[in-house]
Design an enzyme around this catalytic site. Structure first.
Site, PDB file in Angstrom:
ATOM      1  N   SER A 153       0.844  -1.198   0.000  1.00  0.00           N
ATOM      2  CA  SER A 153       0.000   0.000   0.000  1.00  0.00           C
ATOM      3  C   SER A 153       0.884   1.255   0.000  1.00  0.00           C
ATOM      4  O   SER A 153       1.661   1.454  -0.942  1.00  0.00           O
ATOM      5  CB  SER A 153      -0.961  -0.061   1.193  1.00  0.00           C
ATOM      6  OG  SER A 153      -1.970   0.904   1.054  1.00  0.00           O
ATOM      7  N   ASP A 233     -10.184  -5.548  -3.181  1.00  0.00           N
ATOM      8  CA  ASP A 233      -9.551  -4.533  -2.326  1.00  0.00           C
ATOM      9  C   ASP A 233     -10.367  -3.249  -2.416  1.00  0.00           C
ATOM     10  O   ASP A 233     -10.442  -2.621  -3.477  1.00  0.00           O
ATOM     11  CB  ASP A 233      -8.116  -4.315  -2.845  1.00  0.00           C
ATOM     12  CG  ASP A 233      -7.329  -3.310  -2.037  1.00  0.00           C
ATOM     13  OD1 ASP A 233      -7.931  -2.370  -1.485  1.00  0.00           O
ATOM     14  OD2 ASP A 233      -6.088  -3.449  -1.993  1.00  0.00           O
ATOM     15  N   HIS A 268      -7.394  -5.894   0.971  1.00  0.00           N
ATOM     16  CA  HIS A 268      -6.199  -5.072   1.202  1.00  0.00           C
ATOM     17  C   HIS A 268      -5.411  -5.533   2.435  1.00  0.00           C
ATOM     18  O   HIS A 268      -4.397  -4.927   2.779  1.00  0.00           O
ATOM     19  CB  HIS A 268      -6.648  -3.615   1.389  1.00  0.00           C
ATOM     20  CG  HIS A 268      -5.577  -2.586   1.175  1.00  0.00           C
ATOM     21  ND1 HIS A 268      -5.056  -2.288  -0.064  1.00  0.00           N
ATOM     22  CD2 HIS A 268      -4.918  -1.762   2.040  1.00  0.00           C
ATOM     23  CE1 HIS A 268      -4.137  -1.334   0.053  1.00  0.00           C
ATOM     24  NE2 HIS A 268      -4.027  -1.005   1.316  1.00  0.00           N
TER      25      HIS A 268
END
Lengths: 289, 289
Positions: A153, A233, A268
């Site tokens: 991320s 996600d 995620h």
């Protein structure tokens, strides 16, 4: 072992040791925690290092506990280094008000705007001060000539940009659900707007992986890069990650060696990260071993 | 799919799905959370199930996130079922006062003493009600004829005792840092003293793995059991686990098939559990596949 680090814990795991370390950083003017996984000792050969940059809100502990890089790193014979995601304890106004700015959200850049520019120097910390300290303290175990970088991320943004900004520093790069084009997404606009300000957009472009591909690479050039993104996600679906923009820049520039995979249904979380940790270790190992 | 379960989350991980479920339990008279990992679908063949019983303070989430069983279960084609460690929300006096008694500390027994005997029926829940519900709801995916059991610490005690008390129910048993002789350690004395009371010590012996080996098994009988204990485990060193007593009972009874391994330096944490999760999945797989 001469060390600038205080060792807060030494934990046996996957045949090796996870060290929980802390040291004082000049770059951030704060204490910084860092975790280091050392694989099982293999004669007297020094092992290469994979740096894992974590995402928003994380400390070095999250991925150490839930990422399961150690299983594959133990087998491959890689060390894994987990920096923190920001300075902590700088006590600046607003640095604890949101999950996506300030503490836990340093974005691996050097802030130029007040009041952040005194402490928020995560780029210098990760690329210069931390390796200096780690290879100084663990030079008998770690090979400073063989380092790769990965992340998740915000940490995927960090991995991609630090690789692209520092030719020769890392042998390969990979990322899980990376923020690929921060200038164009809400997370990045908030972070760059705060840390760089709005005036000089060249600072934004200079820390944006998609822009860096266009600015730094030439047609036919090799970018040894693996990216995984989950199609379930929510941040991908909210267009915080924008891997398609990165892929477009890669394609239009004519860069080789980039693999972007869209993994059906994955979210995620660390359930996603851990599922593909082995692939990312093996990607790095191809270039490190 | 007819189900008594509410599905609170479905998470893609290691090629399969982790389901976070909740249902109402008659055994405990409370709602109960349970996690179920389903490995990647393999044609139309039903998969066997490994039950993981967690240790003190844990919910079904701890081992789901940090135990790393899914990596090996995915490869082997096993489902993993994570019950909770106690009823929650019964709101009995003192049930939240300590980490080793009451909520998070059900010890996988049926309490007989007041005020615990109304709700603290984790033995009936794990051996009867939960399998009934799970194989009812997921009977198209899971093979109720092929079940093994494992667990950590208090959950290792649960795995060993439920295996020994229910011949034929499980194909194999294993445990990580199990409480092996609860009648003789502070954790067990507190739990059994509270849930069973002090008067009838036959209740204690009937839920003590070391006593059960002596009472239930004969010379030459097979106990398909793998146990790992870390030598750096502070609870082992404080004599809460007493695997040596279990080994002595196994040896003196003449039971075959038990392997107890002492893993140098490993502690009591998920860093230990995750390091040997693959071995425990493979141990179960030998008997399930």
């Amino acid at each position: 072992m001469a060390s600038t680090f205080e060792t807060k814990a030494t934990i046996a795991t996957f045949g090796g040791k996870l060290l929980k370390l802390s040291h004082k950083s000049n770059a951030t003017q704060t204490p910084m925690d860092v975790n280091l996984y050392l694989p099982p000792a293999s004669n007297d050969r020094k092992v290469p290092v994979l740096i894992f940059l974590s995402g928003l809100t994380c400390t070095p502990n999250n991925c150490s506990e839930k990422g399961f890089f150690h299983a594959a790193a133990s087998k491959a014979g890689l060390a894994v280094l987990y920096p923190d995601t920001s300075p902590r304890g700088a006590d600046l106004p607003g640095d604890k008000d949101s999950y996506d700015f300030g503490e836990g959200a340093g974005f691996y850049i050097n802030a130029t705007a007040e009041p952040w520019k005194k402490h928020y120097h995560m780029e210098t910390y990760v690329t210069q001060e931390l390796p200096e300290a780690v290879f100084g303290a663990f030079g008998d175990k770690l090979d400073r000539a063989r380092v790769s970088i990965t992340g998740h991320s915000m940490g995927g943004h960090g991995a991609l940009t630090l690789y692209l900004k520092n030719p020769g520093m890392y042998r390969s790069v990979s990322a899980l659900a990376p923020i690929c084009n921060p200038s164009q997404c809400p997370w990045g606009e908030k972070a760059f707007g705060g840390y760089f300000g709005q005036d000089d957009k060249s600072l934004w472009a200079g820390s944006d992986a998609t822009e860096l591909v266009r600015a730094k690479l030439k047609s036919g050039e090799e970018l040894p890069c693996l990216i995984d993104v989950g199609t379930g996600d929510n941040f991908y679906n909210q267009k915080q990650l924008l891997p398609e923009n990165f892929e477009k820049a890669v394609k239009e520039t004519g860069v080789k060696g980039v693999t972007v995979r869209y993994q059906p249904d994955y979210d995620h979380s660390y359930f996603f990260i851990s599922s593909f940790a082995e692939d990312h270790v093996q990607h790095a190992a191809k270039y490190l071993l």
